[in-house]
Design an enzyme around this catalytic site. Structure first.
Site, short mmCIF file in Angstrom:
data_model
loop_
_atom_site.label_atom_id
_atom_site.label_comp_id
_atom_site.label_asym_id
_atom_site.label_seq_id
_atom_site.Cartn_x
_atom_site.Cartn_y
_atom_site.Cartn_z
CB CYS A 1 -9.27 23.97 -37.69
SG CYS A 1 -7.71 24.17 -38.26
CG HIS B 1 -8.71 20.15 -34.84
ND1 HIS B 1 -9.99 20.25 -34.99
CD2 HIS B 1 -8.05 20.66 -34.64
CE1 HIS B 1 -9.29 20.56 -36.49
NE2 HIS B 1 -7.75 20.54 -35.63
CD GLU C 1 -12.29 18.36 -32.98
OE1 GLU C 1 -12.47 19.15 -34.38
OE2 GLU C 1 -12.20 20.02 -32.18
CB SER D 1 -25.47 -9.72 -38.29
OG SER D 1 -25.50 -8.62 -37.23
N GLY E 1 -24.41 -9.41 -34.50
CA GLY E 1 -23.91 -7.90 -34.05
C GLY E 1 -24.83 -7.38 -32.72
CB VAL E 2 -23.77 -3.92 -31.19
CG1 VAL E 2 -24.43 -2.96 -30.45
CG2 VAL E 2 -22.39 -4.31 -29.99
CB SER F 1 -28.90 -6.76 -36.87
OG SER F 1 -27.79 -7.47 -35.91
CB SER F 2 -28.47 -6.83 -31.50
OG SER F 2 -28.67 -8.40 -31.83
#
Length: 509
Positions: free
Chosen positions: A79, A167, A169, A221, A223-224, A226-227
């Site tokens: 583009c 585009h 993508e 936390s 969450g994904v 930090s785990s």
């Protein structure tokens, strides 16, 4: 060094999406501002120029210096990138008489061109431009056209440089993956070795070398991000990693106990800290969303700092920073070293005088999940919906106190468990309940009530940047509303949020 594709960012809303599509081909890539081009060494296999909200004719249009790139590695202009290449070499770019936004179809394709191999005549592409290339330099050949745009794509003669007006993508370009694979794999000659398994192996080796025998502290936390960061570090340094999981009183119902238990089953060295009262005290009387966020951040830093100091000789602070956090802090007008203030445990590195280690800083969210799955992490944890850092505090509009937290935890528990039981949880990107600062009149039995209103929210998205409200079945909404009103003391009305982002945000605060 890992071979990679360089993406130069001109400010397009789709730049991150280009990177994700390249990564999906198992090829590593990095995004750089257009005016901070990295050294093009043997590891760089190709360069993609992104789109832009600017016109190449604007007085302040972003103008890159491509002298160190062109003719050295393959280049693909998308583009704005294509229009810049054409104009820079003496072509003519002008406002289009027919503004092409949205779906279009390729009416002509040069199937002999390397970039267009395997593309189907008439295939759909996604346009988003107000300018068009009216005249190409003599050294350019047209590779594809639409009914309205003659120069939908070009190749520069005797140079591995291409441009396309559409585009590849975005989802709506149906054969975009074919085109990107042609460029990234066939033309650039990459080996597609960027896999979750290779990332784990390389990252664990890096962490071992970087950290040595030092101790590391990490705030979990539930969450994904930090785990997964914790498990990577655990694989590398074992008991040298000390994890701290703070109960701020703003987690989901029973979440502290359940997540703490799952971490211990993963073999992590975790300390759970009950700090509910400190957070509630700091939030007392506060109704402004930003004040609530600041209070939570301040108490978290104080709590984490206090607990971390119980561990002797800690040298490193680990964080679950991911790639969007990094690149969003780098403007296309020039890089900034400032990570967004709300991210993770902002302020801790300075306060604690620790070195920072960020094992996930090169990954997108979906890649973090794939890395976690490659390490056999609990699928329930890996498929968990995003949850805000300040927790339920920003889903409780108005003042936060233990009673209002209790009400929302109960509501949220019925809602989320209902989504799981009905096979809907994995079909939405994020769901949660919101406690409104509104009471409404109701009738329960023969009695008049004047109690709280709660809103249910569920959205579909790929990255949270845009989101559409989920069309949950009426039968489900009716059943969960009935259960909430009958079983949660203090609630007599349930509403469903049917706003999309933009203009609304996913969270209410």
């Amino acid at each position: 060094m890992e071979e990679k594709i360089v993406i130069l960012d001109f400010g397009s809303q789709y730049t991150q999406l280009i990177a994700r599509r390249v990564r999906e081909l198992n090829v590593y890539c990095d995004i750089y501002p257009f005016n901070h081009i990295p050294e093009i060494n043997e590891d760089v296999k190709g360069v993609i120029l992104s789109g832009s909200p600017h016109s190449v004719r604007d007085e302040n249009a972003p103008i890159p210096d491509l002298s160190k790139i062109r003719k050295k590695v393959p280049v693909l202009g998308v583009c704005y990138g294509a229009q810049f290449l054409a104009q820079n070499d003496g072509g003519e770019v002008l406002p289009s008489e027919i503004r092409e936004y949205g779906r279009a179809n390729l009416s002509y394709i040069n199937h002999q061109n390397e970039l267009m191999k395997g593309m189907t005549d008439g295939c759909q592409v996604w346009m988003s431009h107000g300018d068009t290339i009216l005249k190409l330099p003599e050294s350019f050949d047209i590779t594809t056209s639409t009914a309205d745009v003659q120069v939908a794509g070009f190749k520069i003669k005797d140079e591995p440089t291409w441009g396309i007006q559409f585009h590849p993508e975005v989802y709506h370009t149906t054969e975009g993956k074919t085109l990107l694979q042609n460029f990234v794999v066939e033309i650039c000659g990459t080996h597609q070795t960027w896999t979750p398994e290779s990332f784990v192996e390389e990252t664990v080796d890096y962490l071992k070398r970087e950290i040595g025998t030092d101790k590391v502290v990490l705030g979990l936390s539930g969450g994904v991000d930090s785990s997964v960061a914790a498990l990577l570090l655990h694989k590398a340094i074992g008991e040298q990693l000390h994890c701290i999981f703070v109960d701020n009183g703003l987690l989901r119902k029973n979440e502290f106990e359940e997540v703490l238990d799952s971490y211990k089953h993963m073999g992590l060295n975790v300390t759970g800290v009950d700090a509910k009262d400190e957070f509630y005290s700091a939030l007392a009387g506060k109704t402004d969303p930003e004040e609530k966020r600041k209070a939570i951040g301040r108490v978290f830093i104080e709590t984490f700092d206090r607990e971390a100091h119980r561990i002797k000789d800690v040298k490193w602070l680990a964080q679950g920073t991911i790639y969007p956090d990094v690149i969003e802090s780098v403007s296309v007008k020039g890089p900034s070293a400032t990570i967004k203030s709300h991210h993770n445990v902002g302020g801790l590195p300075e306060k604690m005088n620790l070195k920072v280690i960020e094992p996930l800083k090169s990954l997108f969210k979906d890649e973090v999940r794939r890395v976690g799955r490659s390490m056999n992490m609990d699928e329930r944890l890996m498929s968990r919906h995003p949850f805000p850092g300040p927790g339920l505090a920003i889903r409780i509009l108005g003042e936060v106190n233990p009673e209002r937290v209790r009400i929302l935890q109960e509501v949220d528990s019925f809602y989320i468990s209902g989504l799981r039981e009905n096979g809907l949880y994995d079909k939405v990107w994020q769901a949660g309940a919101v406690l409104l600062p509104v009471n409404s009149v109701g009738v329960m039995g023969d009695e008049r009530t004047y109690e709280n209103v709660v809103a249910l929210r569920a959205v579909e998205s790929t990255d949270g940047m845009t989101a559409d409200w989920s069309k949950l079945p009426y039968e489900f909404l009716a059943a969960v509303s009935n259960k909430i009103i009958n079983r949660v003391k203090g609630v007599n009305r349930v509403v469903y949020d049917i706003s999309s982002k933009p203009p609304a945000t996913i969270e209410w605060e």
